[in-house]
Design a protein around this motif. Structure first.
Motif, short mmCIF file in Angstrom:
data_model
loop_
_atom_site.label_atom_id
_atom_site.label_comp_id
_atom_site.label_asym_id
_atom_site.label_seq_id
_atom_site.Cartn_x
_atom_site.Cartn_y
_atom_site.Cartn_z
N GLY A 29 -12.74 25.89 11.28
CA GLY A 29 -12.40 27.14 11.95
C GLY A 29 -13.33 28.26 11.55
O GLY A 29 -14.43 28.02 11.02
N ARG A 30 -12.86 29.47 11.78
CA ARG A 30 -13.65 30.65 11.46
C ARG A 30 -14.05 30.66 9.98
O ARG A 30 -15.11 31.15 9.61
N GLY A 31 -13.18 30.08 9.15
CA GLY A 31 -13.45 30.05 7.72
C GLY A 31 -14.76 29.33 7.36
O GLY A 31 -15.29 29.50 6.26
N MET A 32 -15.29 28.54 8.28
CA MET A 32 -16.55 27.83 8.00
C MET A 32 -17.75 28.79 7.93
O MET A 32 -18.80 28.45 7.42
N ALA A 44 -13.01 21.70 16.26
CA ALA A 44 -13.11 23.11 15.86
C ALA A 44 -11.98 23.92 16.50
O ALA A 44 -11.35 23.49 17.45
N SER A 45 -11.77 25.10 15.94
CA SER A 45 -10.86 26.05 16.57
C SER A 45 -11.63 26.86 17.61
O SER A 45 -12.87 26.84 17.62
N ARG A 46 -10.89 27.60 18.40
CA ARG A 46 -11.55 28.46 19.37
C ARG A 46 -12.44 29.47 18.67
O ARG A 46 -13.54 29.77 19.14
N ALA A 64 -4.25 20.29 5.63
CA ALA A 64 -4.83 21.63 5.80
C ALA A 64 -5.51 22.04 4.51
O ALA A 64 -4.95 21.88 3.42
N ILE A 65 -6.72 22.55 4.67
CA ILE A 65 -7.43 23.14 3.53
C ILE A 65 -7.70 24.59 3.89
O ILE A 65 -8.39 24.87 4.88
N ASN A 66 -7.08 25.50 3.13
CA ASN A 66 -7.18 26.92 3.47
C ASN A 66 -6.98 27.71 2.19
O ASN A 66 -6.17 27.34 1.34
N LYS A 67 -7.72 28.81 2.06
CA LYS A 67 -7.58 29.56 0.80
C LYS A 67 -6.39 30.50 0.83
O LYS A 67 -6.01 31.05 -0.20
N ASP A 68 -5.81 30.68 2.03
CA ASP A 68 -4.66 31.58 2.16
C ASP A 68 -3.38 30.75 2.15
O ASP A 68 -3.09 30.04 3.11
N ASP A 99 3.43 37.26 26.68
CA ASP A 99 2.24 37.56 25.90
C ASP A 99 1.85 36.38 24.99
O ASP A 99 2.73 35.72 24.43
N TYR A 100 0.55 36.18 24.82
CA TYR A 100 0.12 34.97 24.09
C TYR A 100 0.51 34.99 22.62
O TYR A 100 0.51 33.96 21.97
N ASN A 101 0.85 36.17 22.10
CA ASN A 101 1.25 36.26 20.69
C ASN A 101 2.71 35.90 20.44
O ASN A 101 3.12 35.74 19.30
N ALA A 130 -2.60 29.26 33.60
CA ALA A 130 -1.62 30.26 33.19
C ALA A 130 -0.99 29.75 31.90
O ALA A 130 -0.59 28.59 31.83
N ILE A 131 -0.90 30.61 30.88
CA ILE A 131 -0.48 30.11 29.57
C ILE A 131 1.03 29.93 29.47
O ILE A 131 1.54 29.58 28.42
N ASP A 132 1.76 30.17 30.56
CA ASP A 132 3.20 29.87 30.53
C ASP A 132 3.45 28.45 31.06
O ASP A 132 3.93 27.58 30.35
N ASP A 177 -13.12 30.20 32.11
CA ASP A 177 -12.82 29.67 30.79
C ASP A 177 -13.03 30.78 29.78
O ASP A 177 -13.47 31.88 30.11
N LEU A 178 -12.70 30.49 28.52
CA LEU A 178 -12.65 31.54 27.50
C LEU A 178 -13.99 32.20 27.24
O LEU A 178 -14.07 33.36 26.88
N ARG A 179 -15.08 31.44 27.39
CA ARG A 179 -16.39 31.96 26.97
C ARG A 179 -17.13 32.68 28.09
O ARG A 179 -18.30 33.03 27.93
#
Ligand code: FAD
Ligand code: AMP
Lengths: 312, 249
Positions: free
Chosen positions: A200-203, A225-227, A276-280, B12-14, B119-121, B177-179
């Motif tokens: 992930g971003r941590g890389m 990978a993560s987004r 999972a390997i994570n420092k948090d 909402d996605y959160n 759609a994320i739902d 897409d996302l990018r």
């Protein structure tokens, strides 16, 4: 009841998710498969060997060479009268083509099914897999994409189905293939790998993914990978695991420097064993991990690599 | 040319959604709603085409309950020119949405419709492809790059093995897409300005579409929950557990 499965291939071999789609179709009745492309003789032969397949339809024509949705959808629509169900794996290709087929048939597609209840009723995850909906279709014909992780793929061998040519149909040339930039890798594909190690971003950088590569090589694992890691340009888009990336369920999934957002969990939480390997230590990924290691990845990964070396 | 951008109002996605205890769908009462994130990307892309002088007008469309007007206001505040609300309390599935959008395309005659890929739902990933089919237009799904040149759309798509580029005759459908881009935030002055931009309200009946759903949700359940596992103190312990307890390496 007869089901037709659009069989995804790379010109030489049948993709593993396609074999999962065949497994789903076998729960519905007799199974025919469609192999489309240019110069697909070998793939059609391979398709004929899939257990439980009663017939292979081979569409060998330049129009299908690049898997464009427009001609493929027209071909499926031409074949549709013989079938109660039309299926494909819920891959980028299946998701591109099948809804187009459904609309042409005036059918509401059933996307990404994870289970078959009966001929009309299916289970599909919604809201990033936070809920499972059991849906019943009122359409006479069902158009379905199949979540590969929900169905064990049929074996590559065991059957011997006849191969018949597809009818020739023509589609106006409204779309053209221009080019492809495909990632080259000696590693297994994400959707077929027994072990996946994702960063992930941590890389922090693309270079640091070499730390994962070293481990992947030892475990014959795929790298994901993560987004956040993809958006940051560390790795190509096709590495992304998650709600809107690839859905995977390997025997072992190792998440490194990944916080565990719902959208990421959606793509991997059906893995058999999660590390999972994570420092948090508060990172949400630990809530789904079978084994959690709170550590700095830059220290843990070289150690892991060494430990695996000593193991073999 | 005119651009049409369908924007969906979603949880909402959160928000971590919860399945209702009666199994009848997920809890949406009192939950934060937002524009589907992929649709924000679609609106942003449309605005960029307009800023480049490649488009004259951006029409945002939302289909659903009256509150979808808020989603349209967000699109207008980002930079869309006007909105169309297709108002209905009926449950809309992608086939119905695609038919309604087709009717709007017939009225507005856009050269390009940019939708979200998913759609994320409902996580259907279907509407854009279906609209393309109903219109007989080409489709460029999961776009990470879009160029308009020589009267065609050049779309780079995120596919399973990497990237693929297709060239589409216009009019065409693109799904984001996302990018593809990073959507802008609406500035306060633009939010104020958006209040004055017009929103036209239509109904499925006025568009001549029967929106009846084809899929009935029999029940909604929680997915099996994972048990949180154990913490290991070292890499050595991790490797030992993976080898001797989980037996996966
Ligand atoms: C519409 C939409 C779709 C999405 N689809 C997806 C999807 O398909 N897949 C996906 O993954 N995400 C997706 N996301 C994004 C998701 O919400 C998260 O933003 C993303 O997953 C975060 O990635 P991350 O965990 O790598 O980064 P972060 O959340 O930033 O986490 C980084 C982690 O690394 C750890 N870390 C940092 N340095 C170290 C170190 N030295 N050692 C050990 N650990 C360290 C940190 O403690 C932190 O937990 C989507 C979002 C939206 C809105
Ligand atoms: N009710 C709706 N109103 C506006 N746009 C929609 C609606 N439903 C779907 N869409 C569009 O279709 C895309 C894909 O949705 P779906 O096929 O449901 O995953 C979304 O990102 C939107 O652009």
């Amino acid at each position: 009841m007869t089901a037709l499965v659009l069989l995804e291939h790379d010109g030489r071999t049948i993709k593993q998710p396609a074999r999962s789609a065949v497994a789903a179709a076998r729960k519905l009745g007799e199974v025919h498969v469609l192999v489309a492309g240019e110069g697909i003789g070998a793939v059609a032969e391979a398709a004929a060997k899939l257990p439980g397949v009663a017939k292979v339809i081979a569409a060998d024509a330049p129009a299908y060479a690049h898997g464009l949705a427009e001609p493929l959808a027209d071909l499926l629509v031409a074949l549709a009268p013989g079938y109660t169900h039309l299926l494909a794996a819920a891959t980028a290709s299946g998701k591109n083509v099948m809804p187009r087929v459904a609309a042409l048939l005036d059918v509401q597609p059933i996307s990404d099914i994870s289970a078959v209840v009966d001929a009309d009723t299916f289970v599909r995850p919604i809201y990033a897999g936070n809920a499972l909906a059991t849906v019943k279709s009122a359409d006479a014909k069902k158009v379905i994409t199949v979540r590969a992780t929900g169905f064990d793929p049929v074996a590559a061998d065991g059957g011997s189905a006849p191969i018949a040519p597809a009818p020739a149909i023509s589609t106006p040339e409204i779309s053209r293939f221009v080019s492809a930039e495909l990632s080259k890798s000696e590693r297994p594909e994400l959707t077929a790998a027994r072990i996946i190690i994702s960063g992930g971003r941590g890389m922090q950088s693309g270079e640091n993914f070499h730390l994962l590569d070293a481990i992947a090589d030892k475990l014959h694992a795929a790298v994901g990978a993560s987004r956040a890691a993809v958006d940051a340009g560390f790795v190509p888009n096709d590495y992304q695991v998650g709600q809107t990336g690839k859905i995977v369920a390997p025997e072992l999934y190792v998440a490194v420097g990944i916080s565990g957002a719902i959208q990421h969990l959606a793509g991997m939480k059906d893995s058999k064993v999660i590390v999972a390997i994570n420092k948090d230590e508060e990172a949400p990924i630990f809530q789904v991990a079978d084994y959690g290691l709170v550590a700095d990845l830059f220290k843990a990964l070289p150690e892991l690599s060494l430990a695996l070396e000593n193991l073999s | 040319m005119k651009l049409l951008v369908p924007v969906k109002r979603v949880v909402d996605y959160n928000v971590k959604v919860r399945v209702r205890s009666d199994g009848g769908g997920v809890e949406t009462a009192g939950v934060k709603m937002s524009m589907n994130p992929f649709d924000e990307i679609a609106v942003e892309e449309a605005i960029r085409l307009k800023e480049k002088g490649l488009a004259e007008e951006i029409i945002a469309v939302s289909l659903g309950v009256a509150a979808c007007a808020e989603t349209l206001r967000t699109a207008l505040a980002m930079g869309a020119d006007r909105g169309i609300l297709v108002e209905t309390d009926a449950e809309l599935q992608p086939l119905a949405v695609a038919k309604l959008l087709k009717a709007i395309v017939a009225k507005e005659e856009p050269k390009l419709v940019i939708l979200g890929k998913q759609a994320i739902d409902d996580d259907m990933n279907a509407t854009g492809q279906m609209l393309a089919a109903l219109l007989g237009w080409p489709q460029g799904t999961f776009a990470s790059r879009l160029l308009i040149e020589d009267g065609r759309a050049l779309v780079t798509r995120e596919v399973d093995g990497g990237l693929e580029t297709v060239s589409l005759a216009l009019p065409a459908i693109v799904t984001t897409d996302l990018r593809l881009n990073e959507p802008r935030y609406a500035s306060l002055p633009n939010i104020m300005k958006a209040r004055k931009k017009p929103i036209e309200t239509l109904t499925p009946a006025a568009l001549g579409v029967d929106p009846a759903p084809r899929l009935t949700v029999l029940k909604t359940t929680e997915p099996p929950r994972r048990q949180a596992g154990v913490r290991v103190g070292s890499v050595a312990e991790l490797v030992d557990k993976l080898k001797n307890e989980a037996k996966v390496i």
